[in-house]
Design an enzyme around this catalytic site. Structure first.
Site, PDB file in Angstrom:
ATOM      1  N   ALA A  70       0.434  -1.283  -0.546  1.00  0.00           N
ATOM      2  CA  ALA A  70       0.088  -0.311   0.614  1.00  0.00           C
ATOM      3  C   ALA A  70       1.100   1.130   0.064  1.00  0.00           C
ATOM      4  CB  ALA A  70      -0.503  -0.277   1.000  1.00  0.00           C
ATOM      5  N   GLY A  84       0.766   1.059  -5.623  1.00  0.00           N
ATOM      6  CA  GLY A  84      -0.040   0.168  -4.903  1.00  0.00           C
ATOM      7  C   GLY A  84      -0.943   1.147  -4.294  1.00  0.00           C
ATOM      8  N   ASN A 107      10.148  -4.119  -8.563  1.00  0.00           N
ATOM      9  CA  ASN A 107      12.111  -4.228  -8.725  1.00  0.00           C
ATOM     10  C   ASN A 107      12.714  -5.191  -8.986  1.00  0.00           C
ATOM     11  OD1 ASN A 107      11.750  -2.673 -11.092  1.00  0.00           O
ATOM     12  ND2 ASN A 107      11.204  -1.181 -10.627  1.00  0.00           N
ATOM     13  N   ARG A 126       5.593   6.814 -21.349  1.00  0.00           N
ATOM     14  CA  ARG A 126       7.036   7.237 -21.080  1.00  0.00           C
ATOM     15  C   ARG A 126       7.370   8.478 -22.090  1.00  0.00           C
ATOM     16  NH1 ARG A 126       9.486   4.535 -16.426  1.00  0.00           N
ATOM     17  NH2 ARG A 126       8.466   6.141 -14.495  1.00  0.00           N
ATOM     18  N   HIS A 177      12.234  -4.457 -18.571  1.00  0.00           N
ATOM     19  CA  HIS A 177      12.655  -3.062 -17.627  1.00  0.00           C
ATOM     20  C   HIS A 177      13.411  -2.442 -16.831  1.00  0.00           C
ATOM     21  CE1 HIS A 177      10.121  -0.002 -16.215  1.00  0.00           C
ATOM     22  NE2 HIS A 177      10.311  -0.049 -14.443  1.00  0.00           N
TER      23      HIS A 177
HETATM   24  C1  LMR Z   1       9.741   3.381 -12.951  1.00  0.00           C
HETATM   25  O1  LMR Z   1      10.162   2.984 -14.317  1.00  0.00           O
HETATM   26  O2  LMR Z   1       9.442   3.807 -12.618  1.00  0.00           O
HETATM   27  C2  LMR Z   1       9.903   1.820 -11.351  1.00  0.00           C
HETATM   28  O3  LMR Z   1      10.409   0.714 -11.854  1.00  0.00           O
HETATM   29  C3  LMR Z   1      10.108   3.062 -11.158  1.00  0.00           C
HETATM   30  C4  LMR Z   1      11.891   3.246 -10.687  1.00  0.00           C
HETATM   31  O4  LMR Z   1      12.544   2.822  -9.584  1.00  0.00           O
HETATM   32  O5  LMR Z   1      12.514   3.207 -11.282  1.00  0.00           O
END
Ligand code: LMR
Length: 311
Positions: A8, A12, A120, A152, A176
């Site tokens: 949370a 979250g 992550n 993004r 990612h």
């Molecule tokens: C993001 O891309 O915003 C998330 O993976 C958090 C981070 O640590 O960048």
């Protein structure tokens, strides 16, 4: 329809807010180990129901997984966020334990739930969760990140071209992390190829900014982002609950697709009621495929660390 969100914190709670406002479920459970804060955030959200006109009953619990019983979808956001100077991969040790514990508890009470991982390092935490399910169909465990990274990328393109972000369509692949692969050949402004509207130089600058998009926010705020990550996870939940079969980049378990095996990584998929209904294999050119494989190497090196720690 019942949805649970584990963790949370900022992501979250934002994800919960987005989901309840989409009116997707009868019930949403917010679970965290932080007693009081979790119940408080959920109560605060519930008190927006008459203002925002939603009917999802949202409530918070402290580490009580029994309350998540019979969830249809569970989103795991639990774990530490990174701080400035950290890579997402630095979080592996602490977050793997948290994600695996949460997964085991979820499976105990909701064996058929679709599990969306947000913690992550994303691709490896999704793998860690899948391992902890002990044999669940991998199409029912997947990670959010491609939607966020693509969002993004789209936002930067919209800004540069001064067009509506809704008109920007794009696919992005890979892990990612800094090796993610935005794909200009699959990027259009309402079907007009972006390469006809932006110079290669401008596009390259946008691609670089996208790759470090999470880090840019960590640097600005001292912690990681939450609005876009929460919204991206909520969009995945919506596609599952409504069985809308939307095509999104999602961290999926690969079994030979793109020449890659036994790892989770971002690829285009069709998302619906059963989770990942299909992985789409794009006809990548040599250069694109090389970038995707380079990204897979990076994910695999973090996965190796996980395998050494979690036997
Ligand atoms: C993001 O891309 O915003 C998330 O993976 C958090 C981070 O640590 O960048």
């Amino acid at each position: 329809m019942k949805i649970s969100i584990i963790g949370a914190g900022n992501v979250g709670a934002t994800c919960a807010n987005d989901i309840i406002n989409l009116n997707l479920a009868d019930e949403l459970v917010l679970l965290d180990v932080k007693e009081g804060v979790t119940e408080g955030k959920a109560l605060d959200l519930w008190q927006t129901s008459s203002i925002r006109q939603f009917e999802t009953y949202v409530y918070g619990v402290t580490d009580d997984y029994e309350a998540t019983k019979d969830s249809d979808v569970v989103v795991i956001t639990a774990g530490l966020p990174r701080k400035p100077g950290m890579s997402r991969d630095d979080l592996i040790e602490i977050n793997a334990g948290i994600v695996q514990h949460a997964t085991r508890e979820i499976i105990k009470y909701s064996p058929d739930a679709k599990i969306v991982i947000v913690s992550n390092p994303l691709d490896v935490m999704t793998y860690a969760s899948f391992m902890a399910t002990n044999g669940k169909n991998p199409n029912e465990v997947f990670g959010m990140a491609g939607i966020l990274d693509a969002a993004r990328y789209k936002a930067f393109i919209a800004e540069e071209l001064n067009v509506s972000p809704i008109s920007v369509h794009a696919i992005l692949m890979g892990g990612h992390g800094d090796t993610m692969v935005p794909l200009p050949r699959y990027t259009t402004i309402s079907s007009v190829p972006v390469t006809e509207l932006l110079s290669k130089e401008k596009l390259d600058t946008i691609i670089e900014r996208t790759k470090y998009g999470g880090g840019e926010l960590v640097k600005l705020m001292g912690t990681s982002a939450w609005y876009a990550p929460g919204a991206a996870a909520a969009q995945m939940v919506s596609a599952i609950v409504k069985n809308s079969r939307r095509l999104f980049p999602v961290s999926a378990y690969l079994q030979g697709e793109y020449g890659l095996n036994d790892l989770y990584m971002g690829v285009p998929v069709i998302l619906g009621r059963n989770g990942i209904q299909q992985i789409i294999e794009l006809k990548l050119n040599d250069e694109e495929l090389e970038l995707v494989h380079k990204s897979a190497e990076s994910v695999k090196s973090v996965l190796e660390v996980l395998r050494q720690k979690v036997k």
